[in-house]
Design a protein around this motif. Structure first.
Motif, PDB file in Angstrom:
ATOM      1  N   SER A  33     -23.652  65.363  77.256  1.00 15.89           N
ATOM      2  CA  SER A  33     -24.337  64.312  76.648  1.00 15.89           C
ATOM      3  C   SER A  33     -23.262  63.934  75.474  1.00 15.89           C
ATOM      4  N   ASN A  43     -25.144  60.151  78.911  1.00 11.33           N
ATOM      5  CA  ASN A  43     -25.364  61.318  79.714  1.00 11.33           C
ATOM      6  C   ASN A  43     -24.228  61.120  80.772  1.00 11.33           C
ATOM      7  N   TYR A  57     -27.153  56.886  81.674  1.00  8.92           N
ATOM      8  CA  TYR A  57     -26.684  58.327  82.647  1.00  8.92           C
ATOM      9  C   TYR A  57     -25.941  57.792  83.717  1.00  8.92           C
TER      10      TYR A  57
END
Length: 132
Positions: free
Chosen positions: A13, A22, A61
């Motif tokens: 992260s 992330n 992400y």
């Protein structure tokens, strides 16, 4: 079957001012493409990996994978892509490379010593957003 040396999820992260990025890499169960227990465990792991990837749509992400299975053989991968939960960045950005083989006969069968050559490749790159 002993899966203790066959799969990994590595997550990082990174903070950018007030938000995070992330990044994760999942290495699937060796032999998953051959079916049986290896495939079942790999599919279960993929569901957990994908659940983490889409848990918070506000936090970017990026997921790279050597899933040890072809996209067409994985119900978990097909569900996450067909449902629009994640975007296949590789196909989106490099359509000519999208159908390159992801299988390497023999694979990794024993734990590797440091700096020992391996047969692994990040075959999939997924994200919640096409803005990479």
């Amino acid at each position: 079957t002993n899966f203790s040396h066959s799969h990994r999820l590595i997550m990082l992260s990174i903070r950018f001012r007030v938000t995070f990025l992330n990044v994760a890499v999942y290495y699937g169960i060796a032999g998953a493409s051959e079916g049986g227990e290896c495939m079942s465990v790999n599919e279960r792991n993929l569901k957990l990996v994908f659940a983490r990837a889409i848990a918070d749509p506000k936090v970017p992400y990026i997921l790279g994978m050597d899933a040890n299975i072809q996209e067409s053989m994985s119900a978990s991968i097909q569900t996450i892509l067909n449902g629009g939960y994640l975007i296949d960045v590789r196909t989106d950005k490099q359509p000519d490379a999208a159908n390159l083989p992801t299988y390497c006969k023999g694979g990794i069968t024993q734990p590797l010593a440091e700096e020992q050559p391996a047969c692994s490749n990040i075959d999939f790159l997924y994200s919640q957003t096409p803005r990479l």
